[in-house]
Design an enzyme around this catalytic site. Structure first.
Site, short mmCIF file in Angstrom:
data_model
loop_
_atom_site.label_atom_id
_atom_site.label_comp_id
_atom_site.label_asym_id
_atom_site.label_seq_id
_atom_site.Cartn_x
_atom_site.Cartn_y
_atom_site.Cartn_z
N SER A 75 4.08 43.43 -22.17
CA SER A 75 2.83 42.65 -22.17
C SER A 75 2.86 41.51 -23.73
O SER A 75 2.67 42.01 -24.82
CB SER A 75 1.83 42.81 -21.82
N TYR A 98 -5.43 48.73 -22.33
CA TYR A 98 -4.03 47.89 -21.68
C TYR A 98 -2.54 47.53 -22.42
O TYR A 98 -1.90 48.12 -22.38
CB TYR A 98 -4.49 46.99 -20.75
N1 LIG Z 1 1.55 39.03 -14.07
C1 LIG Z 1 1.84 38.66 -15.76
O1 LIG Z 1 0.99 37.84 -16.23
C2 LIG Z 1 1.52 39.59 -16.65
C3 LIG Z 1 1.42 39.91 -17.90
C4 LIG Z 1 1.72 40.69 -18.70
C5 LIG Z 1 2.35 41.86 -18.24
N2 LIG Z 1 2.70 41.76 -17.37
C6 LIG Z 1 3.67 43.10 -16.38
O2 LIG Z 1 4.40 43.21 -15.39
C7 LIG Z 1 4.32 43.99 -14.52
C8 LIG Z 1 4.76 43.18 -13.04
O3 LIG Z 1 2.57 43.08 -13.03
P1 LIG Z 1 2.51 42.66 -11.99
O4 LIG Z 1 1.84 40.87 -13.11
O5 LIG Z 1 3.50 42.00 -10.82
O6 LIG Z 1 1.15 43.54 -11.76
P2 LIG Z 1 1.27 43.97 -10.42
O7 LIG Z 1 0.00 45.09 -10.26
O8 LIG Z 1 1.44 42.91 -9.02
O9 LIG Z 1 2.22 45.01 -9.88
C9 LIG Z 1 2.51 46.20 -10.18
C10 LIG Z 1 2.63 47.07 -8.71
O10 LIG Z 1 2.88 48.74 -9.64
C11 LIG Z 1 3.03 49.88 -8.30
N3 LIG Z 1 2.18 50.30 -9.12
C12 LIG Z 1 1.61 51.01 -10.21
N4 LIG Z 1 0.84 51.92 -10.92
C13 LIG Z 1 2.41 52.74 -10.48
C14 LIG Z 1 2.55 53.45 -10.58
N5 LIG Z 1 2.43 54.92 -10.55
N6 LIG Z 1 3.85 54.58 -9.21
C15 LIG Z 1 4.36 53.75 -8.47
N7 LIG Z 1 4.11 52.05 -8.24
C16 LIG Z 1 3.09 51.52 -9.14
C17 LIG Z 1 1.35 48.39 -7.98
O11 LIG Z 1 1.21 49.67 -7.05
C18 LIG Z 1 1.84 47.75 -7.86
O12 LIG Z 1 2.50 46.83 -6.69
C19 LIG Z 1 3.05 45.18 -14.79
O13 LIG Z 1 3.84 45.99 -16.02
C20 LIG Z 1 2.72 44.44 -15.68
O14 LIG Z 1 1.76 45.05 -16.83
C21 LIG Z 1 2.48 41.47 -16.18
#
Ligand SMILES: NC(=O)c1ccc[n+]([C@@H]2O[C@H](COP(=O)([O-])OP(=O)(O)OC[C@H]3O[C@@H](n4cnc5c(N)ncnc54)[C@H](O)[C@@H]3O)[C@@H](O)[C@H]2O)c1
Length: 325
Positions: free
Chosen positions: A129, A154
């Site tokens: 991130s 986080y």
């Molecule tokens: N969207 C953004 O702007 C952003 C920015 C920086 C980093 N990220 C990272 O990208 C990744 C995806 O983010 P996103 O925006 O799609 O988030 P999101 O919350 O929509 O997707 C994460 C998914 O992981 C699943 N999950 C969480 N814990 C779990 C576990 N223990 N076992 C199995 N599944 C699990 C959740 O149910 C969810 O569907 C994450 O790692 C997030 O930290 C996202």
């Protein structure tokens, strides 16, 4: 290509799985479908995925449960893993830290440790991130900058994921690459993020809370831009295994003031926001801005979508999805 996507019912995981299936990968997805936000949205993403990619296979499993993860994956061979499952969101990590430790620390270790013993693995790409840049003042943020100053738990868990991964590259020569995503938004997005929350509140006639008088800047990345380059990275082995750290920024390299985001949303909705001012919450940073030199050089990445284009697309999707005229 046999591809596993973790966090497949999530925002980025859904788009990623759909794009990889469209290019011909055999995609399996894992998610624990937790209730951090509306589970109906996660179910709807999975339905859309099954429709777009009939060969898609879904397994419900918690990556923090090592035994369950092993059982879910046992007997299957994968070439590519895109590991996106995590507890996302900066602010809840202050009130609910343990779930971050479980999914992001234990879960990440479980995934990389499982795939350490996997002979067919060509590349495991995982989500880090932009929050790892924490209190850094030098802008734009470059992969070569020191990242020792997190301002939220986080961010600390994402930085810890990078450090664990670098250790596994060094110890075992694993093909691991971390992606530092910068505020990704777009259709099928995340209900806890600013673009979604502002659109939802304005449509309901509710006020929106603008922290620090909207004098915060974010590098807003449109989902299609992020997925295009993510799919390219996940198409083959790491390009520069000798270079550390094994991470890329994925951003838009345009840092937008939140006040401007609100104006773009107002234009797209044809409605004015009612604004409530609030101070900068703990854990938030004032500005993010991605240096994209490395990913441009390695993958020719050129983000194309400014918020003026991406926000109206999100608004259209949101209205269609929820049947709002
Ligand atoms: N969207 C953004 O702007 C952003 C920015 C920086 C980093 N990220 C990272 O990208 C990744 C995806 O983010 P996103 O925006 O799609 O988030 P999101 O919350 O929509 O997707 C994460 C998914 O992981 C699943 N999950 C969480 N814990 C779990 C576990 N223990 N076992 C199995 N599944 C699990 C959740 O149910 C969810 O569907 C994450 O790692 C997030 O930290 C996202």
């Amino acid at each position: 290509m046999r591809t596993l996507v973790t966090g497949v019912a999530g925002f980025i995981g859904f788009h990623c799985a759909r794009a990889l299936a469209a290019r011909g990968d055999e995609v399996t997805g894992i998610d624990n479908l937790n209730s951090y936000y509306d589970t109906a949205l996660k179910a709807a993403r999975l339905d859309a995925l099954r429709e777009a990619a009939p060969g898609f296979r879904f397994v419900k499993a918690d990556i923090a449960d090592r035994v369950a993860l092993g059982e879910a994956l046992s007997g299957q061979a994968f070439d590519i893993v895109v590991h996106l499952a995590a507890q996302a969101g900066v602010r809840p990590s202050i009130t609910n830290p343990h779930v971050y430790a479980e999914s992001n620390l234990v879960g990440h270790l479980n995934v990389i440790e499982y795939f350490r013993h996997h002979d067919t693995l060509r590349h495991l790409v995982y989500a880090s991130s932009s929050s790892v840049y924490g209190a850094n003042r030098k802008l734009p943020f470059s992969e070569d900058d020191r990242v020792d100053d997190p301002v939220s738990l986080y961010a600390a868990t994402k930085r810890a994921d990078e450090l664990m991964s670098e250790t596994y590259v060094r110890l075992y020569g694993m093909p691991l690459t971390g992606i530092r995503f910068f505020t990704v938004y777009g259709p099928w997005g995340r209900p806890d993020m600013a673009v979604w929350r502002f659109v939802e509140a304005i449509l309901r006639g509710e006020p929106i809370t603008l922290n620090n008088s909207g004098r915060m800047r974010r590098d807003f990345t449109y989902i299609d831009d992020a997925i295009g380059v993510l799919a390219a990275i996940a198409a083959g082995p790491p390009r520069h295994p000798e270079r550390t750290p094994h991470v890329y920024n994925i951003g838009n390299s345009r840092s937008e003031e939140l006040k401007r985001l609100v104006a773009v949303i107002e234009d797209a909705l044809g409605r004015k926001a009612r604004i409530v001012e609030a101070p900068l919450p703990p854990g938030d940073v004032i500005e993010t801005h991605a240096d994209l030199a490395r990913i441009k050089a390695d993958y020719g990445f050129q983000p194309e979508t400014a918020i003026d284009v991406g926000v109206p697309r999100f608004v259209k999707w949101y209205k269609d999805h929820y049947g709002i005229a």
